[in-house]
Design a protein around this motif. Structure first.
Motif, PDB file in Angstrom:
ATOM      1  N   PRO A 105       1.003  -1.352  -0.191  1.00 32.09           N
ATOM      2  CA  PRO A 105       0.008  -0.181  -0.261  1.00 32.09           C
ATOM      3  C   PRO A 105       0.742   1.251   0.000  1.00 32.09           C
ATOM      4  CG  PRO A 105       0.200  -0.837   2.176  1.00 32.09           C
ATOM      5  CD  PRO A 105       0.777  -1.994   1.351  1.00 32.09           C
ATOM      6  N   TYR A 106       1.429   1.776  -1.071  1.00 37.04           N
ATOM      7  CA  TYR A 106       2.010   2.721  -1.147  1.00 37.04           C
ATOM      8  C   TYR A 106       1.629   3.801  -2.178  1.00 37.04           C
ATOM      9  CZ  TYR A 106       5.130   1.117  -5.185  1.00 37.04           C
ATOM     10  OH  TYR A 106       5.549   0.436  -6.334  1.00 37.04           O
ATOM     11  N   ASP A 107       0.494   3.266  -2.718  1.00 38.39           N
ATOM     12  CA  ASP A 107      -0.019   4.146  -3.934  1.00 38.39           C
ATOM     13  C   ASP A 107      -1.486   3.544  -4.100  1.00 38.39           C
ATOM     14  OD1 ASP A 107      -0.358   6.045  -5.712  1.00 38.39           O
ATOM     15  OD2 ASP A 107       1.563   5.613  -6.925  1.00 38.39           O
ATOM     16  N   ALA A 108      -2.436   4.375  -4.700  1.00 43.84           N
ATOM     17  CA  ALA A 108      -3.935   3.803  -4.912  1.00 43.84           C
ATOM     18  C   ALA A 108      -3.922   2.609  -5.967  1.00 43.84           C
ATOM     19  CB  ALA A 108      -4.572   4.848  -5.354  1.00 43.84           C
ATOM     20  N   THR A 109      -5.018   1.987  -5.584  1.00 44.63           N
ATOM     21  CA  THR A 109      -5.541   0.745  -6.389  1.00 44.63           C
ATOM     22  C   THR A 109      -5.698   1.366  -7.890  1.00 44.63           C
ATOM     23  OG1 THR A 109      -6.912   0.441  -4.299  1.00 44.63           O
ATOM     24  CG2 THR A 109      -7.102  -1.060  -6.456  1.00 44.63           C
ATOM     25  N   HIS A 110      -4.815   0.688  -8.832  1.00 41.07           N
ATOM     26  CA  HIS A 110      -4.756   0.890 -10.261  1.00 41.07           C
ATOM     27  C   HIS A 110      -5.909  -0.261 -10.693  1.00 41.07           C
ATOM     28  CE1 HIS A 110      -1.703  -1.842 -11.321  1.00 41.07           C
ATOM     29  NE2 HIS A 110      -0.811  -1.275 -10.425  1.00 41.07           N
ATOM     30  N   LEU A 111      -6.083  -0.002 -12.146  1.00 43.84           N
ATOM     31  CA  LEU A 111      -7.058  -0.867 -12.911  1.00 43.84           C
ATOM     32  C   LEU A 111      -6.349  -2.613 -12.839  1.00 43.84           C
ATOM     33  CD1 LEU A 111      -8.547   1.369 -15.457  1.00 43.84           C
ATOM     34  CD2 LEU A 111      -9.748   0.046 -13.497  1.00 43.84           C
ATOM     35  N   GLY A 112      -5.073  -2.530 -12.955  1.00 49.13           N
ATOM     36  CA  GLY A 112      -4.258  -3.923 -12.816  1.00 49.13           C
ATOM     37  C   GLY A 112      -4.787  -4.466 -11.731  1.00 49.13           C
ATOM     38  N   HIS A 113      -4.769  -3.880 -10.420  1.00 48.17           N
ATOM     39  CA  HIS A 113      -4.945  -4.496  -9.130  1.00 48.17           C
ATOM     40  C   HIS A 113      -6.370  -4.843  -9.455  1.00 48.17           C
ATOM     41  CE1 HIS A 113      -1.780  -1.459  -7.384  1.00 48.17           C
ATOM     42  NE2 HIS A 113      -1.156  -2.566  -7.521  1.00 48.17           N
ATOM     43  N   ALA A 114      -7.246  -4.111  -9.830  1.00 49.53           N
ATOM     44  CA  ALA A 114      -8.615  -4.259  -9.783  1.00 49.53           C
ATOM     45  C   ALA A 114      -9.028  -5.403 -10.611  1.00 49.53           C
ATOM     46  CB  ALA A 114      -9.541  -3.129 -10.171  1.00 49.53           C
ATOM     47  N   ALA A 115      -8.348  -5.497 -11.710  1.00 44.34           N
ATOM     48  CA  ALA A 115      -8.823  -6.829 -12.623  1.00 44.34           C
ATOM     49  C   ALA A 115      -8.086  -7.945 -12.039  1.00 44.34           C
ATOM     50  CB  ALA A 115      -7.766  -6.448 -14.037  1.00 44.34           C
ATOM     51  N   THR A 116      -7.075  -8.053 -11.181  1.00 47.54           N
ATOM     52  CA  THR A 116      -6.722  -9.269 -10.724  1.00 47.54           C
ATOM     53  C   THR A 116      -7.407  -9.378  -9.388  1.00 47.54           C
ATOM     54  OG1 THR A 116      -4.357  -8.885 -11.175  1.00 47.54           O
ATOM     55  CG2 THR A 116      -4.550 -10.139  -9.255  1.00 47.54           C
ATOM     56  N   TYR A 117      -8.051  -8.557  -8.655  1.00 47.53           N
ATOM     57  CA  TYR A 117      -8.869  -8.983  -7.471  1.00 47.53           C
ATOM     58  C   TYR A 117     -10.291  -9.281  -7.817  1.00 47.53           C
ATOM     59  CZ  TYR A 117      -4.785  -7.681  -4.695  1.00 47.53           C
ATOM     60  OH  TYR A 117      -3.541  -7.736  -4.451  1.00 47.53           O
ATOM     61  N   ILE A 118     -10.730  -8.837  -9.142  1.00 47.39           N
ATOM     62  CA  ILE A 118     -11.959  -9.032  -9.490  1.00 47.39           C
ATOM     63  C   ILE A 118     -11.716 -10.740 -10.130  1.00 47.39           C
ATOM     64  CG2 ILE A 118     -13.674  -8.683 -11.308  1.00 47.39           C
ATOM     65  CD1 ILE A 118     -13.280  -5.771 -10.730  1.00 47.39           C
ATOM     66  N   GLY A 119     -10.656 -11.025 -10.753  1.00 47.80           N
ATOM     67  CA  GLY A 119     -10.459 -12.344 -11.330  1.00 47.80           C
ATOM     68  C   GLY A 119     -10.548 -13.235 -10.192  1.00 47.80           C
ATOM     69  N   PHE A 120      -9.848 -13.085  -9.141  1.00 51.08           N
ATOM     70  CA  PHE A 120     -10.051 -14.046  -7.993  1.00 51.08           C
ATOM     71  C   PHE A 120     -11.440 -13.969  -7.323  1.00 51.08           C
ATOM     72  CE2 PHE A 120      -5.523 -13.852  -8.615  1.00 51.08           C
ATOM     73  CZ  PHE A 120      -5.290 -15.138  -8.882  1.00 51.08           C
ATOM     74  N   GLY A 124       1.093   1.086 -23.667  1.00 55.06           N
ATOM     75  CA  GLY A 124       2.123   0.219 -24.178  1.00 55.06           C
ATOM     76  C   GLY A 124       3.017  -0.453 -23.213  1.00 55.06           C
ATOM     77  N   GLU A 125       2.781  -0.305 -21.985  1.00 62.89           N
ATOM     78  CA  GLU A 125       3.627  -0.958 -21.217  1.00 62.89           C
ATOM     79  C   GLU A 125       2.889  -1.690 -19.885  1.00 62.89           C
ATOM     80  OE1 GLU A 125       7.689  -0.047 -19.773  1.00 62.89           O
ATOM     81  OE2 GLU A 125       7.158   1.737 -20.097  1.00 62.89           O
ATOM     82  N   LYS A 126       3.109  -2.518 -19.140  1.00 63.75           N
ATOM     83  CA  LYS A 126       2.279  -3.029 -17.841  1.00 63.75           C
ATOM     84  C   LYS A 126       2.156  -1.817 -16.839  1.00 63.75           C
ATOM     85  CE  LYS A 126       3.549  -5.090 -13.568  1.00 63.75           C
ATOM     86  NZ  LYS A 126       4.663  -5.652 -12.607  1.00 63.75           N
ATOM     87  N   MET A 127       0.847  -1.894 -16.459  1.00 68.43           N
ATOM     88  CA  MET A 127       0.552  -0.665 -15.606  1.00 68.43           C
ATOM     89  C   MET A 127       1.294  -0.789 -14.251  1.00 68.43           C
ATOM     90  SD  MET A 127      -3.379   0.419 -14.835  1.00 68.43           S
ATOM     91  CE  MET A 127      -3.970   0.512 -16.360  1.00 68.43           C
ATOM     92  N   SER A 128       2.042   0.015 -13.738  1.00 64.58           N
ATOM     93  CA  SER A 128       2.912  -0.367 -12.513  1.00 64.58           C
ATOM     94  C   SER A 128       3.244   0.874 -11.934  1.00 64.58           C
ATOM     95  CB  SER A 128       4.140  -1.000 -12.690  1.00 64.58           C
ATOM     96  OG  SER A 128       5.278  -0.437 -13.208  1.00 64.58           O
ATOM     97  N   LYS A 129       3.152   0.826 -10.451  1.00 59.69           N
ATOM     98  CA  LYS A 129       3.445   1.857  -9.826  1.00 59.69           C
ATOM     99  C   LYS A 129       5.051   2.392 -10.017  1.00 59.69           C
ATOM    100  CE  LYS A 129       1.156  -0.507  -5.939  1.00 59.69           C
ATOM    101  NZ  LYS A 129       1.195  -1.014  -4.812  1.00 59.69           N
ATOM    102  N   SER A 130       6.019   1.610 -10.387  1.00 53.83           N
ATOM    103  CA  SER A 130       7.082   1.901 -10.383  1.00 53.83           C
ATOM    104  C   SER A 130       7.301   2.750 -11.737  1.00 53.83           C
ATOM    105  CB  SER A 130       8.039   0.764 -10.258  1.00 53.83           C
ATOM    106  OG  SER A 130       7.861  -0.389 -11.159  1.00 53.83           O
ATOM    107  N   ARG A 131       6.485   2.327 -12.940  1.00 49.70           N
ATOM    108  CA  ARG A 131       6.556   3.099 -14.200  1.00 49.70           C
ATOM    109  C   ARG A 131       5.694   4.140 -13.925  1.00 49.70           C
ATOM    110  NH1 ARG A 131       6.278  -2.357 -16.131  1.00 49.70           N
ATOM    111  NH2 ARG A 131       8.264  -2.809 -16.772  1.00 49.70           N
ATOM    112  N   GLY A 132       4.644   4.467 -13.094  1.00 52.56           N
ATOM    113  CA  GLY A 132       3.890   5.477 -13.052  1.00 52.56           C
ATOM    114  C   GLY A 132       2.669   5.694 -14.082  1.00 52.56           C
TER     115      GLY A 132
END
Ligand code: 5CA
Ligand code: ZN
Length: 411
Positions: free
Chosen positions: A47-62, A282-290
């Motif tokens: 938890p160092y940044d808000a929930t992005h759509l990648g997280h949401a997709a993964t948690y909705i998947g499970f 064009g890239e994986k949605m990630s906190k480190s890439r912003g």
């Protein structure tokens, strides 16, 4: 720690079929039809940044898995962690001059509200890394007792060679493992390690970093031991499914499996499920890439969370795909059309559609197939396919219950 308020889910009158899912370790579909309650562990957020759509997709998947199990008649015991102390969180806190614990608490709270808005069923236990330090210490001690650890300048390492099954979860060759270990928080090049893939289970205190007392000196947990300890404590040995995004296949889930295999002599999970990566620009949605699209930013701009959920459900949980704003706007329109159809109160025969939705989800969580079946029913009900059929007076009621129970879409 506290989870979030569960959505109220109607009980459909139809039962779903037994569930099969894709297991990373065997590389194929496996039946997941537990006889004594289904046990699920899904890796939670850092938890160092808000929930992005990648997280949401993964948690909705499970969430789809949990719902498919329930619809097949299983009780589900679901546990999730929150990595509320780890390198990326401490680095971000330092960068923005915020106390790390405050940052973690604030972002975890935002995550709870996002999950609640998306109608994601909460785990029975949401467990922070900090609160599970005693569990971590116990598990590290078991590894020490098993002779599977060694010390390097105060840090305690797990020897991957202690686990004869190491590598079986990911199935990767050594070169791939080495590359991913370096990219995903590991230290393959550190001098003095017995094997470059060995990972830290207890990290000695560094100046300015939080630390806790332990028999191995003051320090904090390594990342992988956190999930291993939490899953083992709350779900017990050899539970049904360990889940997360595909970036956790290696090293995270392999190391968790290694720790638990050595400590208990039994495999960690029966199956390992991995969600695909959502990209943006064009890239994986990630906190480190912003390159992030945040769930709360969409909610703040008055997007109905059900439209966000529907946009995500149009992609299979295992595929890698790119988020586009256009797909979100389509989902907003689709949701309005679906609502128009159910508001008619009667419609095209719903029984077969409800069964198709449940069958699609039981078949490796095939939400796109389920959503397409609903689209066809909506078109038939509104007469837009030229085959208007209003023979089923109770159609909307049946379908509404199944849509919510199986897909988590409340109309
Ligand atoms: N706390 C650890 C797991 S123990 C962690 O990976 N946290 S995280 O915040 O980085 O990611 C949370 C979950 O979202 C993980 O399952 C991760 O695999 C998944 N995830 C991260 N980025 C994406 C993405 N772009 N698309 C899909 N899932 C993603
Ligand atoms: Zn984890």
């Amino acid at each position: 720690m506290r989870a979030w308020t569960p959505p109220e889910i109607p009980t459909p009158t139809v039962t779903g079929p037994a569930v099969r899912v894709h297991d990373t370790a065997t590389g194929g579909l496996v039946a997941s039809d537990p006889t004594d309650g289904a046990r699920l562990y899904v890796c939670g957020i850092t938890p160092y940044d808000a929930t992005h759509l990648g997280h949401a997709a993964t948690y909705i998947g499970f969430d789809l898995l949990l719902r498919a199990w329930r619809n097949a008649g299983h009780d589900v015991h679901y546990v999730q962690n929150v990595t509320d102390v780890d390198d990326p969180l401490l680095e971000r806190a330092e960068k923005v001059s915020v106390d790390w614990a405050e940052l973690a608490e604030r972002e975890t709270e935002l995550y709870r509200t996002d999950m609640e808005a998306l109608r994601v069923v909460p785990p029975q236990q949401l467990i922070g890394a900090v609160e599970s330090i005693p569990l971590v210490i116990d598990l590290v001690q078991r590894l020490v007792d098993a002779g599977a650890t060694y010390e390097l300048d105060g840090d305690l390492y797990f020897s991957v060679t202690a686990d004869p099954a190491f590598g079986e979860e990911s199935g990767y060759d050594t070169a791939t493992m080495l590359r991913l270990f370096g990219e995903r928080g590991g230290d393959p090049d550190r001098e003095g390690k017995r094997d470059p893939l060995d990972c830290i289970v207890w990290r000695a205190e560094r100046p300015g970093e939080p630390a806790w007392d332990s028999p191995f000196g003051r320090g904090r947990p390594g990342w992988h031991i956190e999930c291993a300890a939490i899953a083992l404590e709350y779900l017990g040995e050899h539970f049904d499914v360990q889940g997360g995004g595909s970036d956790l296949v290696f090293p995270h889930h392999e190391m968790c499996a290694g720790h638990v295999q050595v400590a208990t002599g039994r495999p960690f999970a029966r199956a390992y499920l991995h969600a695909g990566m959502v990209g943006y620009d064009g890239e994986k949605m990630s906190k480190s890439r912003g390159n992030l699209v945040f769930v709360n930013a969409l909610r703040n701009s008055d997007i109905d969370p059900m439209a966000i959920r529907l946009a995500l459900l149009r992609h299979h949980y295992r595929s890698d795909w790119e988020w586009t704003d256009a797909e979100l706007f389509t989902a907003v329109d689709d949701l309005a059309t679906w609502r128009k159809a159910v508001a008619l109160g009667a419609g095209a025969p719903a029984g077969p559609v409800a069964e198709e939705v449940l069958a699609a989800l039981a078949d490796d969580l095939d939400a796109p197939r389920a959503v397409a079946a609903v689209d066809r029913w909506v078109a038939a009900t509104l007469g837009t396919d030229g085959l208007a059929d209003t023979s089923d007076a109770d159609a909307a009621g049946t379908l509404l219950a199944v849509l919510d129970a199986a897909l988590g879409i409340s109309l």
